[in-house]
Design a protein around this motif. Structure first.
Motif, mmCIF file in Angstrom:
data_model
loop_
_atom_site.group_PDB
_atom_site.id
_atom_site.type_symbol
_atom_site.label_atom_id
_atom_site.label_comp_id
_atom_site.label_asym_id
_atom_site.label_seq_id
_atom_site.Cartn_x
_atom_site.Cartn_y
_atom_site.Cartn_z
ATOM 1 N N VAL A 1 0.833 -1.178 0.058
ATOM 2 C CA VAL A 1 -0.032 0.078 0.021
ATOM 3 C C VAL A 1 0.734 1.204 0.126
ATOM 4 N N ILE A 2 1.023 1.991 -1.146
ATOM 5 C CA ILE A 2 1.793 3.297 -1.215
ATOM 6 C C ILE A 2 1.098 4.464 -1.151
ATOM 7 N N TYR A 3 -0.226 4.557 -1.338
ATOM 8 C CA TYR A 3 -0.943 5.660 -1.026
ATOM 9 C C TYR A 3 -2.082 5.196 -0.213
ATOM 10 N N GLN A 4 -2.470 5.967 0.933
ATOM 11 C CA GLN A 4 -3.686 5.616 1.455
ATOM 12 C C GLN A 4 -3.861 6.942 2.619
ATOM 13 N N LYS A 5 -4.818 7.901 1.727
ATOM 14 C CA LYS A 5 -5.353 8.892 2.348
ATOM 15 C C LYS A 5 -6.883 9.189 2.310
ATOM 16 N N SER A 6 -7.359 9.652 3.203
ATOM 17 C CA SER A 6 -8.777 10.378 3.401
ATOM 18 C C SER A 6 -8.792 11.907 3.517
ATOM 19 N N PHE A 7 -9.695 12.215 2.621
ATOM 20 C CA PHE A 7 -9.975 13.754 2.321
ATOM 21 C C PHE A 7 -11.326 14.212 3.119
ATOM 22 N N GLY A 8 -11.471 15.378 3.266
ATOM 23 C CA GLY A 8 -12.717 16.075 3.503
ATOM 24 C C GLY A 8 -13.438 15.367 4.738
ATOM 25 N N TYR A 9 -15.016 15.484 4.733
ATOM 26 C CA TYR A 9 -15.536 15.376 6.170
ATOM 27 C C TYR A 9 -16.681 14.259 5.811
ATOM 28 N N HIS A 10 -17.398 13.611 6.743
ATOM 29 C CA HIS A 10 -18.672 12.872 6.367
ATOM 30 C C HIS A 10 -19.584 13.591 5.628
ATOM 31 N N THR A 11 -20.007 14.805 6.010
ATOM 32 C CA THR A 11 -20.954 15.578 5.287
ATOM 33 C C THR A 11 -20.433 17.098 5.036
ATOM 34 N N TYR A 12 -21.327 17.572 4.447
ATOM 35 C CA TYR A 12 -20.874 19.162 4.445
ATOM 36 C C TYR A 12 -20.862 20.118 5.294
ATOM 37 N N ASP A 13 -21.203 19.715 6.370
ATOM 38 C CA ASP A 13 -21.062 20.663 7.572
ATOM 39 C C ASP A 13 -19.734 20.793 8.192
ATOM 40 N N SER A 14 -18.774 19.768 7.810
ATOM 41 C CA SER A 14 -17.411 19.742 8.056
ATOM 42 C C SER A 14 -17.239 19.437 9.462
ATOM 43 N N ILE A 15 -17.883 18.563 10.262
ATOM 44 C CA ILE A 15 -17.922 18.390 11.601
ATOM 45 C C ILE A 15 -16.894 17.274 11.807
ATOM 46 N N ARG A 16 -17.144 16.126 11.094
ATOM 47 C CA ARG A 16 -16.399 14.780 11.320
ATOM 48 C C ARG A 16 -15.536 14.643 9.955
ATOM 49 N N GLU A 17 -14.176 14.413 10.366
ATOM 50 C CA GLU A 17 -13.388 14.294 9.209
ATOM 51 C C GLU A 17 -13.645 12.771 8.720
ATOM 52 N N VAL A 18 -13.210 12.650 7.552
ATOM 53 C CA VAL A 18 -13.035 11.136 7.155
ATOM 54 C C VAL A 18 -11.836 10.647 7.594
ATOM 55 N N ARG A 19 -11.684 9.483 8.394
ATOM 56 C CA ARG A 19 -10.648 8.700 8.633
ATOM 57 C C ARG A 19 -10.434 7.240 7.757
ATOM 58 N N ASN A 20 -9.160 7.036 7.531
ATOM 59 C CA ASN A 20 -9.010 5.679 6.911
ATOM 60 C C ASN A 20 -9.826 4.599 7.508
ATOM 61 N N THR A 21 -10.187 4.601 8.555
ATOM 62 C CA THR A 21 -11.104 3.466 9.336
ATOM 63 C C THR A 21 -12.394 3.571 8.961
ATOM 64 N N ASP A 22 -12.932 4.480 8.457
ATOM 65 C CA ASP A 22 -14.477 4.707 8.389
ATOM 66 C C ASP A 22 -14.913 3.831 7.211
ATOM 67 N N LEU A 23 -16.376 3.620 7.329
ATOM 68 C CA LEU A 23 -16.757 2.704 6.458
ATOM 69 C C LEU A 23 -17.821 3.524 5.398
ATOM 70 N N TYR A 24 -17.677 3.096 4.225
ATOM 71 C CA TYR A 24 -18.691 3.641 3.150
ATOM 72 C C TYR A 24 -19.472 2.442 2.707
ATOM 73 N N ASP A 25 -20.606 2.997 2.014
ATOM 74 C CA ASP A 25 -21.480 2.071 1.287
ATOM 75 C C ASP A 25 -21.110 1.994 0.006
ATOM 76 N N LEU A 26 -20.710 0.730 -0.206
ATOM 77 C CA LEU A 26 -20.145 0.215 -1.361
ATOM 78 C C LEU A 26 -20.984 0.393 -2.522
ATOM 79 N N ALA A 27 -22.305 0.422 -2.456
ATOM 80 C CA ALA A 27 -23.374 0.102 -3.661
ATOM 81 C C ALA A 27 -22.959 -0.924 -4.257
ATOM 82 N N SER A 28 -23.002 -0.856 -6.061
ATOM 83 C CA SER A 28 -22.659 -1.866 -6.500
ATOM 84 C C SER A 28 -21.354 -2.431 -6.627
ATOM 85 N N VAL A 29 -20.252 -1.911 -6.104
ATOM 86 C CA VAL A 29 -19.133 -2.563 -5.762
ATOM 87 C C VAL A 29 -19.443 -4.051 -4.881
ATOM 88 N N THR A 30 -20.473 -3.947 -4.456
ATOM 89 C CA THR A 30 -20.893 -5.281 -3.552
ATOM 90 C C THR A 30 -21.178 -6.321 -4.607
#
Length: 867
Positions: free
Chosen positions: A509-538
């Motif tokens: 793993v030569i690049y692993q970064k998180s950018f931005g926030y969970h929502t546009y209110d910029s309260i909770r920063e995205v972390r590498n351990t956070d979970l996303y809904d994969l949608a059709s990648v499922t």
């Protein structure tokens, strides 16, 4: 506890002596001595100028070091805190001298430049453990590039430990110096430097004992007086001084100082001072500081992680350590901490908790705080006996420099000895434990004054991910910074609130970064351990690996028809559809059915056996807060699929049957669908965050929200699957429904990229992956494999992938803004996770800006293509 004191002999590796300098790597300046430039300059210099060329003047922070001649000094030694102040001082000096000076810099206790905020490559006292010649050469090359960026032309070792040997191996200094020479930096010991003192005439010798004199600004007049006096008294010949002057000019010619100075305001060259390759090199060097003892056999690397409860015990270190962070990249790890002198009851309670685990990773820090009086830590000793006797402990010891020995630090009781406690070694140790990297580190030990020899055994990597810099696999960190710009532009333009991006090449793993926030209110920063809904990648992460396994076991036939595994479909217009056609989207199935609309009457009330506002025995699954699904609703979905129209057999993307595969897998295996995936794929891979219905396992704060559903669920979707069809399947479908972070999803895709293996374990055979990832109907304008998407046959800009991907590559995208792609030709995995549907699916900027494929394009641009 029995104590066996142990001393670690870490030899000083840079010991400067007169003999060492004569044996150091030198350069031949015979050609430069005969160069017309040297003759011309020498002829233009007065006797005062010629003497000045023999002087190295120390330029302090406040000292402007004006010269007493137009030519300037032979050399300067600039004292400055960091690169900016260093360059400012050097610029000032160079503008006031017609001849550019040799810029001296002293290497001291570390191999590298003694400037603030500049990468160095390790402390002298530890580097003798490094045994690879190319690493010393690379160190020399890297330091040379830093010197070039800062205008330094020569390295010295005045009054310090800079060596003639590294633990008795002169070749190490030879390789280091050769790296300097090959990049036009005058190496250590080539120019003999002597500090001027004002107490004896022999300090102005006519012998070969010095080439240049190091002086302070206030000593210059005294130096000239000494020279004049020595010449008049015939203690030094004028021709000897002139020969030395010509030698200094020859060195300047060799170093390229005859050219017009390139003024050093060079912000654009900062990447030559601190860069990705230097970071990678530091990690490669630090691997030699990891010593696996004989006790590690059978324990390191940890091969089986499924169904293993693993704890990390931090003893004496800072909480939330780098060690713990990187251990958590491999599997679920629970954190504990204690000290060396805690209350007895704390140890008892801690042991009661730890005894429930299968593996306990014990990291021992700051051993110097462990008292020599056994009565001060009797409780800790008993606790240690518990850990050792349990057989569950993997011991990692970070011995303090100068600490002789403790009950913990010896070959009989420690699996790993880490010779230096740094962020880099703490990053590397868990990679070693879980098989991402190997080591062949060694350490010399003794008991008292009796040498016991070397300890250390080789540990080979087991094929799990390593985490390193892009340069470790031939990529360019600076070029990859374009990814940061693309991601931040996407967030700035509100295409997405935030994202995770991961790149793995060659199992690293030569690049692993998180950018931005969970929502546009910029309260909770995205972390590498956070979970996303994969949608059709499922579709390629859920049922598909199970179907591939069943296929190679002969229990799932691609030529079978729908009714073979689903009796409900033995009749009707779909009875002759084969699973090969269906998985390749070549069957003519309807693309999608909006199931939830059939659950609601025209008056807005819910139909019988569909949805309810209250939970009950029949309505047990919560689709969204305050809305519950009837247990039998799945039958209605099956009925709608069965009755749906069938079109022409040509390429048309359809997700209908992906709702059915979980039932097929359960029927074939006799096991729960999710349990089957966990047992055969996710848990063995260590991909623990890949999960359905994540709120059952994770707190909501770790899950990134998706859309605000104003039509069906009447609220913000958070922790529940975004796809309505999957929601009506109680969140468990192969159409959508999986959540994950990029790190764990990458493990699954690396297994695909390896054609079925990961971590020295075979999950699927190569033939299976080759069959499922190849284009099934190339003559029908259909690029698809079986379940997998593939690149367009004729790549073009704004296609489904970047243009440079190979035709062996495959993956899938997701409606929520996700993308996962593997390219076996380059052993490359790329993961992009986002929630572009927050707050509405009508936001199509992610597509319009071409964010995902633009990032993929950058990856290929950064690779060193060798074809």
């Amino acid at each position: 506890m029995t104590r066996k004191p142990l001393l670690f002999f870490i030899s000083g590796i840079f010991l400067c002596t007169a003999s060492s300098m004569t044996r150091s790597q030198t350069i031949n300046v015979e050609r430069q001595l005969a160069d017309p430039w040297v003759d011309s300059v020498f002829g233009s210099l007065s006797i005062t100028d010629r003497i000045n060329q023999l002087l190295i003047v120390e330029a302090g922070q406040q000292d402007h070091t004006e010269t007493n001649s137009t030519s300037g000094w032979g050399g300067v030694k600039v004292s400055a805190g960091g690169p900016d102040s260093f360059l400012k001082k050097l610029n000032y000096l160079e503008t006031r001298q017609s001849l550019r000076p040799l810029v001296f810099h002293e290497i001291g206790k570390v191999v590298g430049l003694n400037l603030d905020s500049v990468d160095h490559f390790g402390q002298v006292e530890f580097l003798h453990h490094v045994r690879e010649p190319h690493l010393f050469y690379e160190m020399g090359s890297a330091v040379a590039k830093q010197c070039k960026a800062l205008g330094i032309s020569i390295l010295s070792a005045e009054n310090h430990e800079l060596p003639d040997r590294l633990n008795g191996d002169f070749w190490k200094l030879h390789e280091l110096n050769q790296g300097l020479i090959d990049h036009q930096i005058i190496p250590i010991g080539a120019v003999k430097v002597r500090r001027f003192t004002n107490d004896s005439s022999h300090l102005i010798p006519s012998s070969e004992r010095w080439d240049m004199l190091l002086v302070r600004r206030d000593e210059i007049e005294v130096v000239h007086e000494k020279f004049r006096q020595a010449i008049s008294e015939d203690r030094i010949r004028l021709e000897d001084l002139e020969a030395k002057c010509r030698l200094v000019l020859a060195y300047k010619k060799w170093a390229g100082l005859d050219l017009n100075p390139d003024r050093l305001n060079r912000i654009d060259r900062s990447d030559r001072i601190n860069n990705g390759y230097n970071r990678f090199l530091k990690e490669e060097i630090a691997k030699y500081l990891l010593v696996a003892t004989g006790m590690s056999a059978g324990k390191i690397p940890v091969r089986q992680i499924e169904n293993k409860k693993i704890a990390f015990l931090n003893i004496g270190g800072n909480p939330n350590s780098v060690f713990y962070e990187y251990a958590g990249k491999y599997t679920k790890i629970d954190y504990f901490e204690t000290g060396y002198s805690s209350e007895d009851q704390e140890y008892v309670s801690l042991w009661a908790d730890l005894n429930k685990y299968d593996i306990i990773l014990c990291a021992y820090y700051q051993l110097g705080s462990l008292s020599d009086d056994p009565s001060d830590h009797r409780g800790f000793d008993i606790f240690q006996d518990w850990l050792i006797k349990s057989g569950k402990r993997i011991s990692v010891v970070f011995p303090d420099p100068g600490v002789g020995g403790t009950a913990i630090v010896n070959e009989a009781m420690s699996e790993l000895i880490v010779l230096q406690d740094t962020p880099i070694t703490n990053k590397l140790v868990p990679q070693l434990i879980f098989g991402g990297i190997g080591t062949n580190g060694r350490i010399r030990i003794s008991a008292g004054r009796s040498p016991l020899g070397m300890i250390g055994v080789d540990v080979e990597p087991s094929g799990r991910f390593a985490y390193t810099s892009p340069e470790g696999v031939g990529l360019n960190s600076k070029k990859l910074l374009k990814i940061d710009s693309i991601a931040t532009a996407a967030i700035r333009n509100r295409a997405i609130p935030g994202c995770q991006i991961l790149i793995a090449k060659d199992h690293k793993v030569i690049y692993q970064k998180s950018f931005g926030y969970h929502t546009y209110d910029s309260i909770r920063e995205v972390r590498n351990t956070d979970l996303y809904d994969l949608a059709s990648v499922t579709k390629v992460s859920g049922a598909l690996p199970a179907l591939m396994k069943l296929y190679e076991e002969g229990r799932f036939d691609l030529e079978a028809t729908m009714g073979t595994y689903l009796p409900y479909f033995k009749r009707g217009n779909k009875k002759r559809l084969t699973y090969r056609e269906i998985l390749a989207h070549q069957s003519g199935l309807t693309p999608y059915i909006v199931y939830w609309t059939t659950a609601i009457k025209r008056n807005g009330n819910y139909r019988r056996k569909t949805l309810s506002n209250s939970k009950s025995e029949d309505f047990s699954y919560e689709v969204s807060p305050g809305l519950y699904l009837h247990n039998d609703y799945k039958k209605k979905i099956y009925r709608q699929i069965r009755k749906s129209k069938l079109g022409e057999k040509k390429y048309a993307y359809s997700g209908l049957t992906f709702l059915l595969y979980p039932e097929i897998i359960e029927a074939i295996t006799g096991r729960d669908y999710v349990d089957y995936l966990d047992a055969h794929f996710y848990k063995p891979l260590g991909a623990i965050s890949i999960t359905y219905n994540p709120l059952e396992k994770y707190e909501a704060g770790r899950i990134v929200p998706t859309e605000y559903d104003s039509l069906f669920r009447k609220g913000q979707i958070h922790g529940k699957v975004h796809d309505e069809a999957a929601a009506m399947m109680k969140g468990i479908s192969s159409n959508a429904g999986l959540f994950a972070n990029a790190n764990d999803l990458a493990k699954l895709f690396q297994m695909y990229c390896n054609y079925g293996t990961f971590g020295n374990r075979e999950y699927l055979n190569e033939e299976t992956l080759l069959e499922f990832t190849r284009c099934q109907y190339p003559g029908n304008n259909n690029r698809r494999g079986l379940g997998f998407d593939r690149p367009l046959p004729e790549p073009h800009a704004n296609g489904n992938t970047a243009k440079p991907v190979s035709q062996l590559s495959f993956g899938h995208s997701g409606f929520t803004g996700t993308f996962a792609w593997a390219d076996p030709e380059y052993n490359l995995v790329y993961i992009f996770l986002s929630n572009r549907v927050y707050r509405t699916r009508e936001n199509r900027k992610l597509y319009e800006m071409n964010i995902r494929t633009d990032i993929q394009e950058v990856i290929y641009e950064a690779m060193e293509r060798k074809d």
